[in-house]
Design a protein around this motif. Structure first.
Motif, PDB file in Angstrom:
ATOM      1  N   SER A  12       0.218  -9.758 -10.311  1.00 28.94           N
ATOM      2  CA  SER A  12       0.439 -11.197 -10.128  1.00 28.94           C
ATOM      3  C   SER A  12      -0.035 -11.671  -8.759  1.00 28.94           C
ATOM      4  O   SER A  12      -0.395 -12.832  -8.592  1.00 28.94           O
ATOM      5  CB  SER A  12       1.906 -11.536 -10.335  1.00 28.94           C
ATOM      6  N   SER A  13      -0.062 -10.790  -7.756  1.00 28.04           N
ATOM      7  CA  SER A  13      -0.452 -11.213  -6.407  1.00 28.04           C
ATOM      8  C   SER A  13      -1.923 -10.926  -6.115  1.00 28.04           C
ATOM      9  O   SER A  13      -2.435 -11.241  -5.045  1.00 28.04           O
ATOM     10  CB  SER A  13       0.426 -10.508  -5.371  1.00 28.04           C
ATOM     11  N   LEU A  14      -2.581 -10.320  -7.089  1.00 30.56           N
ATOM     12  CA  LEU A  14      -3.942  -9.837  -6.875  1.00 30.56           C
ATOM     13  C   LEU A  14      -4.929 -10.933  -6.464  1.00 30.56           C
ATOM     14  O   LEU A  14      -5.764 -10.737  -5.583  1.00 30.56           O
ATOM     15  CB  LEU A  14      -4.423  -9.172  -8.180  1.00 30.56           C
ATOM     16  N   GLN A  15      -4.798 -12.122  -7.085  1.00 33.03           N
ATOM     17  CA  GLN A  15      -5.831 -13.160  -6.910  1.00 33.03           C
ATOM     18  C   GLN A  15      -5.474 -14.214  -5.864  1.00 33.03           C
ATOM     19  O   GLN A  15      -6.041 -15.279  -5.843  1.00 33.03           O
ATOM     20  CB  GLN A  15      -6.096 -13.826  -8.264  1.00 33.03           C
ATOM     21  N   ARG A  16      -4.524 -13.913  -5.018  1.00 27.89           N
ATOM     22  CA  ARG A  16      -4.083 -14.917  -4.057  1.00 27.89           C
ATOM     23  C   ARG A  16      -5.098 -15.180  -2.936  1.00 27.89           C
ATOM     24  O   ARG A  16      -4.966 -16.142  -2.191  1.00 27.89           O
ATOM     25  CB  ARG A  16      -2.755 -14.512  -3.429  1.00 27.89           C
ATOM     26  N   GLY A  17      -6.085 -14.293  -2.782  1.00 27.74           N
ATOM     27  CA  GLY A  17      -7.108 -14.510  -1.754  1.00 27.74           C
ATOM     28  C   GLY A  17      -6.622 -14.129  -0.367  1.00 27.74           C
ATOM     29  O   GLY A  17      -5.478 -13.706  -0.191  1.00 27.74           O
ATOM     30  N   VAL A  18      -7.534 -14.286   0.635  1.00 29.90           N
ATOM     31  CA  VAL A  18      -7.203 -13.856   1.999  1.00 29.90           C
ATOM     32  C   VAL A  18      -7.077 -15.047   2.941  1.00 29.90           C
ATOM     33  O   VAL A  18      -6.941 -14.865   4.152  1.00 29.90           O
ATOM     34  CB  VAL A  18      -8.251 -12.871   2.548  1.00 29.90           C
ATOM     35  N   LYS A  19      -7.120 -16.242   2.394  1.00 35.64           N
ATOM     36  CA  LYS A  19      -7.045 -17.442   3.231  1.00 35.64           C
ATOM     37  C   LYS A  19      -5.761 -17.418   4.061  1.00 35.64           C
ATOM     38  O   LYS A  19      -4.670 -17.250   3.525  1.00 35.64           O
ATOM     39  CB  LYS A  19      -7.080 -18.697   2.359  1.00 35.64           C
ATOM     40  N   GLY A  20      -5.937 -17.532   5.380  1.00 32.93           N
ATOM     41  CA  GLY A  20      -4.785 -17.535   6.281  1.00 32.93           C
ATOM     42  C   GLY A  20      -4.261 -16.164   6.633  1.00 32.93           C
ATOM     43  O   GLY A  20      -3.326 -16.018   7.410  1.00 32.93           O
ATOM     44  N   MET A  21      -4.827 -15.133   6.056  1.00 34.32           N
ATOM     45  CA  MET A  21      -4.375 -13.771   6.340  1.00 34.32           C
ATOM     46  C   MET A  21      -4.910 -13.291   7.680  1.00 34.32           C
ATOM     47  O   MET A  21      -6.021 -13.643   8.064  1.00 34.32           O
ATOM     48  CB  MET A  21      -4.880 -12.840   5.246  1.00 34.32           C
ATOM     49  N   ARG A  22      -4.104 -12.496   8.391  1.00 32.79           N
ATOM     50  CA  ARG A  22      -4.561 -11.926   9.671  1.00 32.79           C
ATOM     51  C   ARG A  22      -5.022 -10.494   9.413  1.00 32.79           C
ATOM     52  O   ARG A  22      -4.231  -9.654   8.971  1.00 32.79           O
ATOM     53  CB  ARG A  22      -3.425 -11.933  10.687  1.00 32.79           C
ATOM     54  N   LEU A  23      -6.299 -10.241   9.659  1.00 33.05           N
ATOM     55  CA  LEU A  23      -6.839  -8.896   9.423  1.00 33.05           C
ATOM     56  C   LEU A  23      -7.270  -8.280  10.750  1.00 33.05           C
ATOM     57  O   LEU A  23      -7.928  -8.930  11.560  1.00 33.05           O
ATOM     58  CB  LEU A  23      -8.026  -8.963   8.460  1.00 33.05           C
ATOM     59  N   GLY A  24      -6.883  -7.025  10.970  1.00 35.10           N
ATOM     60  CA  GLY A  24      -7.196  -6.350  12.222  1.00 35.10           C
ATOM     61  C   GLY A  24      -8.301  -5.328  12.050  1.00 35.10           C
ATOM     62  O   GLY A  24      -8.427  -4.702  10.993  1.00 35.10           O
ATOM     63  N   VAL A  25      -9.112  -5.169  13.069  1.00 32.43           N
ATOM     64  CA  VAL A  25     -10.171  -4.152  13.053  1.00 32.43           C
ATOM     65  C   VAL A  25      -9.896  -3.182  14.204  1.00 32.43           C
ATOM     66  O   VAL A  25     -10.094  -3.535  15.367  1.00 32.43           O
ATOM     67  CB  VAL A  25     -11.558  -4.797  13.213  1.00 32.43           C
ATOM     68  N   PRO A  26      -9.412  -1.958  13.890  1.00 31.50           N
ATOM     69  CA  PRO A  26      -9.144  -0.993  14.962  1.00 31.50           C
ATOM     70  C   PRO A  26     -10.445  -0.552  15.609  1.00 31.50           C
ATOM     71  O   PRO A  26     -11.351  -0.078  14.922  1.00 31.50           O
ATOM     72  CB  PRO A  26      -8.470   0.183  14.233  1.00 31.50           C
ATOM     73  N   LYS A  27     -10.534  -0.755  16.930  1.00 33.03           N
ATOM     74  CA  LYS A  27     -11.792  -0.406  17.595  1.00 33.03           C
ATOM     75  C   LYS A  27     -12.053   1.091  17.533  1.00 33.03           C
ATOM     76  O   LYS A  27     -13.195   1.536  17.484  1.00 33.03           O
ATOM     77  CB  LYS A  27     -11.772  -0.904  19.048  1.00 33.03           C
ATOM     78  N   GLU A  28     -10.957   1.904  17.455  1.00 33.73           N
ATOM     79  CA  GLU A  28     -11.118   3.374  17.421  1.00 33.73           C
ATOM     80  C   GLU A  28     -11.778   3.857  16.130  1.00 33.73           C
ATOM     81  O   GLU A  28     -12.228   4.989  16.049  1.00 33.73           O
ATOM     82  CB  GLU A  28      -9.752   4.065  17.566  1.00 33.73           C
TER      83      GLU A  28
END
Lengths: 483, 275
Positions: free
Chosen positions: B35-51
């Motif tokens: 049910s939550s699969l299609q909610r999209g990433v709008k407004g989501m905070r995504l991190g990129v670990p530099k390591e």
């Protein structure tokens, strides 16, 4: 013994006790392994099949905590299981699930007594683990061409109760195990059967010169299957170690097995070849939090323990400390005794009967009191017959043996009730006259104040009456006639 | 494991949850992943670990990951760099803990009850040694040796216990990162697949290929890998890591990426040939 003056004996005990649960430690299989056909009570978990996982038996944990509380232990809030890794065909997974550094309990103590003197031994820890399967060799192990494994016992819950090195003699060690066994029976966690291995004991034995603080080299003695074996094996080991030290030799740290038939210990494994068990936390089980509420609940369910019962028997029923100790050393025996008293038997007489002939017969037959056909009510009635003068003590002994030997003690008891003891003065007068006539010297002695002489005369009268004379009446008539 | 993210969600839905025969499985209720699969990433905070951009990473892989991050940004996610400072010790810690447990887990293959049993052994010890020598492959034996050594008396504190402490540091790294972001992004592997047997002689080089996935194995988190490009015809994976028990978040991000990237265009020529 010359030993005691030069060396101090240091003994610590490790007792393994199978926990009386319906199902095994980590699966739902039945714990009945003595009667079931080989490998009948097994499943993927206790056979160590790939992919199977353990699930902790709550009742076994409860029994361990109950035991620890009965031994005055601390119960930490946090505990876990560990793996003890070693290879042996009776160990299905190649490791035993046990407890290493965070057991269910620590720092307890056990109070007991040796010949009426109070002793105390520290309890290092009580932890829980699983038992192994059992190997059956084709013939003697050295010559066996093949061996069979029965996994019915694999996974049966097993408590290990480790003592501090506080014991100072074979006597103390034996009494410690007797008292421990009694406690385990009282709280219903173990049946106390040493012969079948449901209660097992290993001893760490060492000697040190009197006054020395450091311990000497310890030797672990295994394979002691009775109280007698524990006593003999430790005595033997003390003697053996003394001889080595006296001869200027050095002891090696090793494991030795007690051979009961040959009455000696045999080296099994020295320290150099000791296993490295590679303990680490069991990743298949989450750590356990033991809530204070749960501990309080288990504590509230503890029954009266042997030490408290012993004190009560001394204080309320006037038993000697020795009698009270022996009676309370076995729960069934203590219950048998108390049932007799409840039915009206005088405590002292009840204790004498149980600890006298009754125990002698039971020991000779390797039976426990609850297995006897003579029930508390029977023995209480027998004592009542003596007290009311219906039968003599001697007749009672004969009657008791008949009762004991028969699957139904009633007929012998009924016969005793009907058997007329000679209490009538008219009948007894003839016996008294004959005794006086035949024992002039004793009559004179008694007149001169020798109390012993009267006892002799009573004895002669009992003999003449073939034990049927009422001893109280006989004594009264003798006194009357002589004075 | 599955053809697309939705299938992965269906699969997880059916295997997740408490198993009364597995004491390590969680008692938490299982959410509805689909049910939550299609909610999209709008407004989501995504991190990129530099390591996670490790030395030795193939340029094509790095390029594909950066493209994937940009695509998610275009879908409305906010991207920020984060740090997982103990990432470099995750691999050594893992290669102590996993072989230690494996050495014990594999002890049951002793030839007594089931499985391979060597013939011709003259006694018990010989039977154990021959069965295990002949029955296990080189990599398994290497791990058993490593693990047995790490657990041995005198080495336990220096290896197994130390590795467990390192594991705690890695768990704390993730906890801190997830205070700032909802999920983490990185490559699944620093290179595309190497030829079969190419690194057998150099196990450390082979283990290094797991360097970005290992932290997730130790850190009480969950992760998913989704195809994000090709290099030399071989697939490149985008890894999405979410906090423990937030598989719904990981699936949601992966699904949004898969939909935006049009997964079918990323099919390998090898797969097309097979189909």
């Amino acid at each position: 013994m010359a030993v005691a003056t030069r060396y101090e004996v240091v003994v610590g005990l490790e007792v393994h006790a199978q926990v009386l649960t319906q199902s095994k430690m980590f699966c739902g299989c039945s714990t009945d392994y003595l009667v079931a056909p080989p490998n009948a009570n097994t499943c993927p978990v206790c056979l160590g099949l790939p992919g199977s996982l353990p699930v902790i038996n709550r009742r076994a944990v409860e029994a361990t905590i109950r035991t620890a509380l009965a031994l005055n232990c601390e119960i930490p809030e946090f505990s876990k299981f560990d793996r003890k890794n070693y290879f042996y065909p009776d160990l299905p997974k190649g490791y035993q699930i046990s407890q290493h550094d965070l057991p269910f309990s620590r720092n307890g103590r056990l109070e007991f007594d040796v010949k009426g003197e109070a002793r105390r031994c520290g309890i290092t820890r009580v932890h829980l683990e699983e038992d192994t399967g059992k190997l059956q060799h084709e013939g003697a192990i050295e010559q066996a061409q093949s061996s069979l494994v029965n996994f019915n016992r694999a996974g049966v819950p097993l408590m290990e109760i480790v003592s501090e090195p506080d014991l100072r003699s074979a006597d103390e060690a034996r009494e410690y195990v007797m008292r421990l066994r009694a406690i385990l029976q009282y709280i219903g966690v173990n049946n106390g059967d040493m012969e079948s291995g449901q209660l097992r004991c290993d001893a760490n034995v060492s000697l040190r010169p009197m006054g020395q603080a450091e311990f000497g080299t310890k030797v672990e003695v295994k394979n002691m299957n009775s109280f007698r074996a524990i006593h003999r094996a430790i005595e033997y080991e003390i003697e053996r170690q003394t001889e080595v030290l006296e001869a200027g030799g050095r002891l090696v740290q090793e494991t030795r097995g007690w051979n009961d038939a040959r009455a000696l210990t045999v080296s099994q494994r020295t320290k150099e070849f000791a296993e490295d068990y590679r303990y680490f936390p069991e990743p298949d089980l989450p750590p356990l939090e033991v809530s204070r509420e749960w501990v309080a609940e288990i504590r509230s369910q503890l029954p009266e323990l042997p030490a408290a019962r012993r004190e009560r028997l001394i204080a309320d029923l006037g038993l000697t400390p020795y009698d009270a100790s022996v009676l309370t050393s076995s729960k069934p025996m203590a219950e048998y005794f108390e049932e007799m008293v409840r039915l009206g038997a005088p405590p002292k007489a009840a204790a004498n009967w149980i600890l006298g002939d009754f125990s002698r017969f039971l020991n000779a037959d390797h039976k426990e009191i609850q297995e006897a056909s003579v029930k508390p009510a029977h023995l209480q009635q027998l004592i009542a017959l003596i007290d009311s003068g219906v039968i003599s003590g001697k007749m009672a002994k004969q009657t008791f043996e008949m009762m004991y030997r028969s699957p139904d003690p009633e007929p012998a008891l009924t016969a005793a009730k009907g058997s007329s003891q000679i209490s009538g003065d008219a009948e007894l007068a003839g016996i008294v006259d004959q005794v006086i006539a035949e024992n002039e010297k004793s009559v004179v002695d008694f007149k001169a104040g020798k109390a012993q002489a009267l006892k002799f005369l009573i004895g002669q009268g009992m003999k003449l009456s073939k034990g049927r004379a009422n001893p109280q009446r006989l004594e009264a008539l003798l006194r009357e006639k002589i004075s | 494991m599955t053809r697309d993210v939705a299938d992965a969600a269906v699969l997880l839905q059916s295997i997740a949850g408490h198993d009364p025969r597995d004491s390590t499985s969680s008692q938490k209720p299982v959410p509805d992943y689909l049910s939550s699969l299609q909610r999209g990433v709008k407004g989501m905070r995504l991190g990129v670990p530099k390591e996670y951009f490790v030395a030795g990473m193939e340029p094509a892989v790095e390029q594909a990951i950066n493209d994937a991050i940009r695509l998610l940004e275009q879908q409305g996610a906010s991207i920020q760099e984060v740090s997982l400072p103990h990432s470099d010790v995750a691999l050594p810690a893992y290669y102590i803990i996993a072989p230690a447990e494996a050495s014990s887990n594999l002890a049951r293959y002793d030839g007594v009850r089931y499985g391979y049993q060597a013939e011709g052994a003259k006694n018990l010890i010989e039977e154990y040694v021959m069965t295990r020598q002949q029955g296990f492959g080189a990599e398994v034996k290497r791990r058993i040796m490593l693990g047995t050594y790490a657990l041995s008396s005198g080495y336990y504190d220096a290896y197994y216990l130390q590795a467990q402490k390192v594991r705690t540091l890695i768990i704390d790294d993730f906890k801190r990162a997830f205070e700032k972001v909802d999920a983490l992004l990185g490559a699944t592997s620093p290179t595309v697949a190497f030829p079969l047997g190419a690194k057998t002689q150099d196990p450390v080089a082979m283990y290094l290929n797991d360097i970005i996935t290992i932290p997730a194995n130790l850190g009480n988190v969950c992760g998913i890998s989704v195809p994000c490009g090709l290099a030399d015809g071989l697939p490149i994976g985008l890894q999405v890591i979410a906090p423990g028990f937030r598989e719904d978040t990981a699936l949601q991000v992966a699904y949004a990426f898969e939909a935006a990237a049009d997964f079918r265009k990323l099919q390998s020529p090898l797969m097309r040939a097979a189909a």
